[in-house]
Design a protein around this motif. Structure first.
Motif, mmCIF file in Angstrom:
data_model
loop_
_atom_site.group_PDB
_atom_site.id
_atom_site.type_symbol
_atom_site.label_atom_id
_atom_site.label_comp_id
_atom_site.label_asym_id
_atom_site.label_seq_id
_atom_site.Cartn_x
_atom_site.Cartn_y
_atom_site.Cartn_z
ATOM 1 N N HIS A 85 -19.469 14.656 -37.930
ATOM 2 C CA HIS A 85 -19.661 13.334 -37.352
ATOM 3 C C HIS A 85 -20.854 13.393 -36.404
ATOM 4 C CE1 HIS A 85 -17.786 14.662 -33.549
ATOM 5 N NE2 HIS A 85 -16.821 15.206 -34.296
ATOM 6 N N ALA A 86 -21.318 12.262 -35.963
ATOM 7 C CA ALA A 86 -22.529 12.214 -35.153
ATOM 8 C C ALA A 86 -22.365 13.063 -33.889
ATOM 9 C CB ALA A 86 -22.849 10.774 -34.776
ATOM 10 N N PRO A 87 -23.355 13.901 -33.576
ATOM 11 C CA PRO A 87 -23.255 14.742 -32.385
ATOM 12 C C PRO A 87 -23.493 13.925 -31.120
ATOM 13 C CG PRO A 87 -25.408 14.999 -33.354
ATOM 14 C CD PRO A 87 -24.640 14.090 -34.291
ATOM 15 N N PRO A 88 -23.047 14.432 -29.983
ATOM 16 C CA PRO A 88 -23.333 13.743 -28.721
ATOM 17 C C PRO A 88 -24.802 13.909 -28.347
ATOM 18 C CG PRO A 88 -22.268 15.846 -28.310
ATOM 19 C CD PRO A 88 -22.265 15.662 -29.793
ATOM 20 N N GLY A 89 -25.231 13.164 -27.364
ATOM 21 C CA GLY A 89 -26.593 13.313 -26.885
ATOM 22 C C GLY A 89 -26.801 14.675 -26.242
ATOM 23 N N VAL A 90 -28.032 15.147 -26.246
ATOM 24 C CA VAL A 90 -28.344 16.447 -25.634
ATOM 25 C C VAL A 90 -28.166 16.327 -24.123
ATOM 26 C CG1 VAL A 90 -30.146 18.167 -25.282
ATOM 27 C CG2 VAL A 90 -29.960 16.984 -27.478
ATOM 28 N N PRO A 91 -27.315 17.180 -23.511
ATOM 29 C CA PRO A 91 -27.049 17.033 -22.073
ATOM 30 C C PRO A 91 -28.271 17.301 -21.204
ATOM 31 C CG PRO A 91 -26.009 19.019 -22.942
ATOM 32 C CD PRO A 91 -26.503 18.237 -24.122
ATOM 33 N N GLY A 92 -29.098 18.264 -21.633
ATOM 34 C CA GLY A 92 -30.338 18.523 -20.902
ATOM 35 C C GLY A 92 -30.161 19.278 -19.605
ATOM 36 N N ASN A 93 -28.962 19.779 -19.348
ATOM 37 C CA ASN A 93 -28.726 20.429 -18.063
ATOM 38 C C ASN A 93 -29.115 21.905 -18.077
ATOM 39 O OD1 ASN A 93 -26.176 20.451 -19.815
ATOM 40 N ND2 ASN A 93 -25.736 22.095 -18.361
ATOM 41 N N THR A 94 -29.443 22.398 -16.925
ATOM 42 C CA THR A 94 -29.620 23.835 -16.716
ATOM 43 C C THR A 94 -28.595 24.253 -15.659
ATOM 44 O OG1 THR A 94 -31.303 23.452 -15.017
ATOM 45 C CG2 THR A 94 -32.078 23.762 -17.271
ATOM 46 N N ALA A 95 -28.534 25.521 -15.365
ATOM 47 C CA ALA A 95 -27.555 25.990 -14.376
ATOM 48 C C ALA A 95 -28.179 27.098 -13.532
ATOM 49 C CB ALA A 95 -26.295 26.487 -15.077
ATOM 50 N N GLN A 96 -27.599 27.325 -12.401
ATOM 51 C CA GLN A 96 -28.014 28.413 -11.529
ATOM 52 C C GLN A 96 -26.780 29.243 -11.176
ATOM 53 O OE1 GLN A 96 -31.138 29.342 -10.686
ATOM 54 N NE2 GLN A 96 -31.799 27.721 -12.100
ATOM 55 N N LEU A 97 -26.270 29.902 -12.198
ATOM 56 C CA LEU A 97 -25.091 30.730 -12.031
ATOM 57 C C LEU A 97 -25.484 32.173 -11.744
ATOM 58 C CD1 LEU A 97 -23.079 29.355 -15.095
ATOM 59 C CD2 LEU A 97 -22.862 28.658 -12.697
ATOM 60 N N SER A 98 -24.533 32.940 -11.272
ATOM 61 C CA SER A 98 -24.749 34.370 -11.061
ATOM 62 C C SER A 98 -24.200 35.126 -12.254
ATOM 63 C CB SER A 98 -24.044 34.836 -9.779
ATOM 64 O OG SER A 98 -24.573 34.173 -8.648
ATOM 65 N N LYS A 99 -24.811 36.238 -12.583
ATOM 66 C CA LYS A 99 -24.325 37.019 -13.721
ATOM 67 C C LYS A 99 -22.924 37.547 -13.440
ATOM 68 C CE LYS A 99 -27.603 40.061 -13.751
ATOM 69 N NZ LYS A 99 -28.431 41.236 -14.162
ATOM 70 N N PRO A 100 -22.169 37.821 -14.484
ATOM 71 C CA PRO A 100 -20.799 38.320 -14.294
ATOM 72 C C PRO A 100 -20.771 39.567 -13.412
ATOM 73 C CG PRO A 100 -21.166 37.736 -16.575
ATOM 74 C CD PRO A 100 -22.495 37.650 -15.907
ATOM 75 N N SER A 101 -19.729 39.654 -12.615
ATOM 76 C CA SER A 101 -19.586 40.790 -11.705
ATOM 77 C C SER A 101 -19.114 42.024 -12.467
ATOM 78 C CB SER A 101 -18.569 40.453 -10.616
ATOM 79 O OG SER A 101 -17.274 40.301 -11.202
ATOM 80 N N ALA A 102 -19.155 43.143 -11.781
ATOM 81 C CA ALA A 102 -18.659 44.385 -12.373
ATOM 82 C C ALA A 102 -17.187 44.243 -12.743
ATOM 83 C CB ALA A 102 -18.854 45.546 -11.399
ATOM 84 N N GLY A 103 -16.440 43.496 -11.929
ATOM 85 C CA GLY A 103 -15.026 43.291 -12.218
ATOM 86 C C GLY A 103 -14.815 42.439 -13.470
#
Length: 276
Positions: free
Chosen positions: A85-103
């Motif tokens: 079915h028709a896809p949604p619009g492109v959200p266009g967002n970026t993020a500023q997350l931190s990489k996964p921790s050692a845990g």
């Protein structure tokens, strides 16, 4: 010879001549009729061909399976593959997350995580390999739980040399990142990426370039390592690969071999669970 005999003889010559002329006239008539019939047949065949072309030469319709699309008629960009079915619009967002921790990495190390990618074309189920690529798996889980890929399009399809569908960029530009990157794991020594493999995409010659983009291999592909190495393999598709096949069958926009897929596909959501 008497005059009557001469007249009789002349009459017989005349009659024979008339018979010959009649035969010639009849033969000429038959020839003309055959030519007319041939011309009519040729004209009817030509008309039939024109009609057939005008009826059968239309473009494919939305939702038509690529298996029924004429080889000479490509689906138009934005057409839908069968079952989509028709896809949604492109959200266009970026993020500023931190990489996964050692845990976070330790929590998935040695485990198999099942991920269900729900798309506008159905579900693709993947087993993530925490034994061979725990860092990539931990990142995949983190981005899934944060909704980073919600409505993100699969922006790239390749159909020659290498055979992959690349996803994971909410901007749809191939430039989006989650705000962090990480290094290589589990790269094939023979550069062979088997059908069904899930691997991390990264910029060329950047061993620390893994981020949020990944690709699904839909046909065995040899992808030569660059100066930084190969590409992190961190999972295998267990069901739904036929969806990728359907998207690939539609081809690339503009008839290219590398670019946006004609049949759009987007990630709507991802759920995960630990198998072992």
């Amino acid at each position: 010879m008497t005059k009557e005999q001469e007249r009789a003889r002349a009459k017989r010559r005349y009659e024979r001549q008339q018979v010959r002329e009649a035969k010639k006239a009849a033969e000429a008539k038959r020839t003309r009729q055959a030519a007319i019939v041939t011309a009519v047949i040729i004209g009817m065949v030509a008309l039939f061909i024109v009609i057939a072309k005008s009826v059968g030469g239309g473009t494919s319709t939305a939702g038509q399976s690529s298996s029924t699309t004429s080889a000479s008629v490509e689906p138009s960009a934005g057409a839908l593959a069968a079952g989509c079915h028709a896809p949604p619009g492109v959200p266009g967002n970026t993020a500023q997350l931190s990489k996964p921790s050692a845990g976070d990495i330790k929590a998935v190390t040695g485990k198999t995580i099942r991920a269900r990618i729900t798309t506008n074309c159905g579900d693709i189920v993947i087993d993530l390999d925490g034994a061979k690529a725990p860092q990539a798996v931990a990142s995949f889980l983190q981005l899934s739980r944060n909704g980073y890929w919600q409505n993100a399009p699969c922006h790239r399809l390749t159909t020659k040399g290498i055979f992959v569908l690349q996803c994971g960029d909410p901007t749809g530009t191939s430039q989006g990142t989650p705000g962090y990157s990480f290094g290589l794991e589990n790269t094939p020594k023979d550069d062979l990426y088997k059908r069904g493999v899930l691997a991390m995409a990264r910029p060329g010659n950047n061993a620390e370039g893994n981020g949020g983009q990944y690709f699904i291999v839909y046909q065995d592909s040899t992808i030569p390592a660059d100066d930084a190495g190969g590409y992190t393999v961190f999972g295998t598709v267990t069901s739904g690969l036929d969806i990728v096949d359907e998207i690939a069958a539609g081809g690339v926009v503009g008839g290219e071999v590398d670019g946006s897929p004609i049949f759009p596909i987007s990630t709507l959501s991802i759920t995960t669970e630990t198998k072992d």
